[in-house]
Enzyme design. Sequence first.
Site, mmCIF file in Angstrom:
data_model
loop_
_atom_site.group_PDB
_atom_site.id
_atom_site.type_symbol
_atom_site.label_atom_id
_atom_site.label_comp_id
_atom_site.label_asym_id
_atom_site.label_seq_id
_atom_site.Cartn_x
_atom_site.Cartn_y
_atom_site.Cartn_z
ATOM 1 N N ASN A 87 0.783 -1.231 0.000
ATOM 2 C CA ASN A 87 0.000 0.000 0.000
ATOM 3 C C ASN A 87 0.823 1.293 0.000
ATOM 4 O O ASN A 87 0.297 2.344 -0.337
ATOM 5 C CB ASN A 87 -0.927 -0.014 1.231
ATOM 6 C CG ASN A 87 -1.672 1.274 1.430
ATOM 7 O OD1 ASN A 87 -2.615 1.577 0.712
ATOM 8 N ND2 ASN A 87 -1.242 2.053 2.426
ATOM 9 N N TYR A 163 3.339 9.278 -11.250
ATOM 10 C CA TYR A 163 2.393 8.411 -10.541
ATOM 11 C C TYR A 163 1.726 7.423 -11.501
ATOM 12 O O TYR A 163 1.584 6.238 -11.193
ATOM 13 C CB TYR A 163 1.349 9.289 -9.861
ATOM 14 C CG TYR A 163 0.454 8.594 -8.872
ATOM 15 C CD1 TYR A 163 0.943 8.164 -7.642
ATOM 16 C CD2 TYR A 163 -0.895 8.392 -9.159
ATOM 17 C CE1 TYR A 163 0.103 7.547 -6.724
ATOM 18 C CE2 TYR A 163 -1.735 7.777 -8.249
ATOM 19 C CZ TYR A 163 -1.236 7.360 -7.030
ATOM 20 O OH TYR A 163 -2.061 6.750 -6.121
#
Length: 254
Positions: A87, A163
């Site tokens: 995560n 990203y």
Amino acid sequence: MELTDLKIIVTGAASGMGAYFARQLVAAGAQVAAGDIDADGLATLKAEIASAALHTHPLDVTRAEDTAAFVAWAQAEMGGLNGLLNNAGILRDGLLVKKDRQSGEITTLSRADWQAVIDVNLTGATWIVRDAVAQMARDKIASGVVVNMSSLSRHGNRGQSNYVAAKAALAANTATWAREFAPFGIRVGALAPGLIETPMTRDMHPKAREALIAEIPLGRIGVPHDVWLGVKFIIENDYFTGRCLDIDGGLHML
């Protein structure tokens, strides 16, 4: 896999969705080894949960020596390891090339901002998968699971070249690793959340927030529990592997 049988690492667990996942996993009966670069945040999480099933330790996923040591610690602390919730992530948003509206000056995304996101969201994510799966394979576990946190941005999003590259690669490697790790009895799945309720989205300008919500067919921003249900599905469904689930209220439809 039953949640009560789970001994799982959660990275990026000190805050946000990572902390929410850690709380849900412990409440469901799993043992959780929570790692994050934010030691103070981990201490807060430990105080909030106050359970022997939660184990916390600092972790910098950009350091290969850290991921290997963390996996060894987690396996010893929990008496085994059969899961990873991958995560940890950061944002350093910016257009690759930008023209200032007033001055006309051309600026570009810095190499440092590119590299920081790749180091955490892709390279670090890969190192922790490598080390966790290697430990599970050495332990000859009956079954294991890896859940990668990708993003809806994997389909492309303005101002997020770094990203997008990291999260698209992580989604693609989910399929690669599912094939590679199946002989060890380890499944690999991924989740790609869309717009989720966080402090950042709550602080958005009301008009900008309303405009984004208007694009979502289900008419609302997601909440961490929506994403948790996806995590739970991947863990519990022993016939699911190699896929990335978009949890976005229908924002991106193929």
